[in-house]
Design an enzyme around this catalytic site. Structure first.
Site, short mmCIF file in Angstrom:
data_model
loop_
_atom_site.label_atom_id
_atom_site.label_comp_id
_atom_site.label_asym_id
_atom_site.label_seq_id
_atom_site.Cartn_x
_atom_site.Cartn_y
_atom_site.Cartn_z
N PRO A 122 5.72 10.82 44.35
CA PRO A 122 5.09 10.05 43.28
C PRO A 122 3.56 10.07 43.28
O PRO A 122 2.93 9.97 44.35
CB PRO A 122 5.58 8.62 43.53
CG PRO A 122 6.84 8.79 44.28
CD PRO A 122 6.70 10.04 45.09
N ASN A 123 3.03 10.20 42.11
CA ASN A 123 1.58 10.10 41.82
C ASN A 123 0.76 11.32 42.26
O ASN A 123 -0.42 11.40 41.93
CB ASN A 123 0.97 8.82 42.43
CG ASN A 123 1.56 7.58 41.82
OD1 ASN A 123 1.68 7.49 40.60
ND2 ASN A 123 1.98 6.64 42.63
N ARG A 132 -8.14 10.98 39.84
CA ARG A 132 -8.53 9.63 40.31
C ARG A 132 -8.59 9.60 41.84
O ARG A 132 -8.02 10.44 42.51
CB ARG A 132 -7.50 8.59 39.85
CG ARG A 132 -7.34 8.61 38.37
CD ARG A 132 -6.77 7.33 37.85
NE ARG A 132 -6.05 7.62 36.62
CZ ARG A 132 -4.79 7.30 36.38
NH1 ARG A 132 -4.10 6.65 37.28
NH2 ARG A 132 -4.23 7.63 35.25
N TYR A 180 -8.59 11.34 48.18
CA TYR A 180 -7.70 12.51 48.12
C TYR A 180 -8.42 13.80 47.76
O TYR A 180 -7.78 14.85 47.68
CB TYR A 180 -6.56 12.23 47.13
CG TYR A 180 -5.73 11.03 47.52
CD1 TYR A 180 -5.03 11.02 48.73
CD2 TYR A 180 -5.65 9.90 46.70
CE1 TYR A 180 -4.28 9.93 49.11
CE2 TYR A 180 -4.89 8.80 47.07
CZ TYR A 180 -4.21 8.82 48.28
OH TYR A 180 -3.47 7.74 48.66
N ASN A 237 5.28 16.27 50.99
CA ASN A 237 4.38 15.14 50.90
C ASN A 237 5.09 14.15 49.97
O ASN A 237 5.09 14.33 48.76
CB ASN A 237 3.01 15.54 50.33
CG ASN A 237 2.05 14.35 50.32
OD1 ASN A 237 2.46 13.20 50.47
ND2 ASN A 237 0.77 14.63 50.12
N ALA A 272 3.83 7.75 48.52
CA ALA A 272 4.09 6.41 49.08
C ALA A 272 5.54 6.23 49.51
O ALA A 272 5.85 5.33 50.31
CB ALA A 272 3.68 5.34 48.08
N GLU A 310 6.11 17.52 57.44
CA GLU A 310 5.54 16.43 56.62
C GLU A 310 4.04 16.69 56.50
O GLU A 310 3.39 16.98 57.51
CB GLU A 310 5.81 15.10 57.34
CG GLU A 310 5.21 13.89 56.66
CD GLU A 310 5.41 12.62 57.50
OE1 GLU A 310 5.72 12.72 58.70
OE2 GLU A 310 5.21 11.54 56.92
N HIS A 354 0.26 15.26 54.67
CA HIS A 354 -0.49 14.26 53.91
C HIS A 354 -1.93 14.72 53.77
O HIS A 354 -2.52 15.25 54.73
CB HIS A 354 -0.47 12.90 54.61
CG HIS A 354 0.89 12.33 54.71
ND1 HIS A 354 1.55 11.82 53.62
CD2 HIS A 354 1.75 12.24 55.76
CE1 HIS A 354 2.76 11.43 53.99
NE2 HIS A 354 2.91 11.68 55.28
N ARG A 387 -5.49 4.21 57.62
CA ARG A 387 -5.63 3.45 56.38
C ARG A 387 -4.92 2.10 56.50
O ARG A 387 -4.80 1.57 57.59
CB ARG A 387 -5.12 4.31 55.21
CG ARG A 387 -5.93 5.59 55.05
CD ARG A 387 -5.43 6.43 53.90
NE ARG A 387 -5.56 5.72 52.63
CZ ARG A 387 -4.92 6.09 51.51
NH1 ARG A 387 -4.14 7.16 51.52
NH2 ARG A 387 -5.09 5.41 50.40
O1 CA2 Z 1 -2.37 11.21 51.95
C1 CA2 Z 1 -1.35 11.54 51.33
O2 CA2 Z 1 -1.08 12.70 51.04
C2 CA2 Z 1 -0.40 10.43 50.84
O3 CA2 Z 1 0.93 10.93 50.96
C3 CA2 Z 1 -0.76 10.20 49.39
C4 CA2 Z 1 0.03 9.04 48.74
C5 CA2 Z 1 -0.09 7.79 49.61
O4 CA2 Z 1 0.70 6.76 49.06
C6 CA2 Z 1 0.34 8.06 51.05
O5 CA2 Z 1 0.17 6.87 51.79
C7 CA2 Z 1 -0.50 9.17 51.66
C8 CA2 Z 1 -0.52 8.78 47.33
C9 CA2 Z 1 -0.22 9.90 46.37
C10 CA2 Z 1 -1.35 10.17 45.42
O6 CA2 Z 1 -1.72 9.00 44.74
C11 CA2 Z 1 -2.75 9.08 43.85
C12 CA2 Z 1 -3.01 7.91 43.16
C13 CA2 Z 1 -4.04 7.87 42.24
C14 CA2 Z 1 -4.80 9.03 42.01
C15 CA2 Z 1 -4.53 10.17 42.69
C16 CA2 Z 1 -3.50 10.21 43.61
#
Ligand code: CA2
Length: 150
Positions: A14-15, A22, A27, A78, A81, A102, A104, A111
């Site tokens: 997701p996301n 963003r 990221y 990856n 969340a 895995e 990230h 974090r």
């Molecule tokens: O660091 C990573 O790759 C994560 O898997 C990214 C996830 C986060 O929930 C994990 O804890 C660590 C988040 C995915 C991306 O979310 C975004 C949200 C808004 C804008 C861009 C990316």
């Protein structure tokens, strides 16, 4: 899986489709497409192909993992969340017989507290965190090594 399978399944949760648009301070500025390209190029250097799927839906990610059996030699994931919550993805990965890596972009261990637990880690061969785009390349290097292709 057939002994000759050379495809890596790269799964994005997701996301991750929002990358680049963003939260660049966490990221980076690269898009998911950039990360997939990096992984594809690394795979090609080892004679491996790479198929990528992104989904914002837990059940869909589980279907992709099920479909990997008999088709993909390894999974790089990856899970976004869902990393911290999805015992269903944990169970699906447990039933996959090839290497699971895995990855990230950020270092979840540095974090918020809720990101410190990964329910994916116990069913992964290893985890690569905190190296941004490089992490995707390192994950493919790990797969190649585990498949005896390095
Ligand atoms: O660091 C990573 O790759 C994560 O898997 C990214 C996830 C986060 O929930 C994990 O804890 C660590 C988040 C995915 C991306 O979310 C975004 C949200 C808004 C804008 C861009 C990316």
């Amino acid at each position: 899986m057939s002994e000759s399978a050379t495809e890596i399944l790269l799964l994005s949760g997701p996301n991750l489709n929002l990358l680049g648009a963003r939260e660049p301070e966490i990221y980076g500025t690269e898009t998911l497409e950039n990360h997939v390209e990096t992984a594809k190029n690394a795979a090609a250097r080892h004679g491996l192909s790479l198929h990528h799927e992104q989904s914002n839906h837990e059940g869909e990610l589980i279907e992709f993992i099920h479909q990997a059996t008999g088709k993909s030699a390894a999974i790089v994931i990856n899970a976004g969340a869902l990393t911290h919550t999805s015992w269903a993805i944990h169970d699906a990965l447990k039933s996959f017989s090839g290497p699971v890596i895995e990855v990230h972009l950020s270092n979840p261990g540095a974090r918020e507290e809720f990101r410190h637990l990964s329910v994916i880690a116990p069913v992964a061969d290893g985890t690569i965190s905190g190296f941004g785009n490089l992490g995707y390349e390192l994950a493919i290097e790990a797969v190649a090594s585990l498949l005896g292709r390095s």
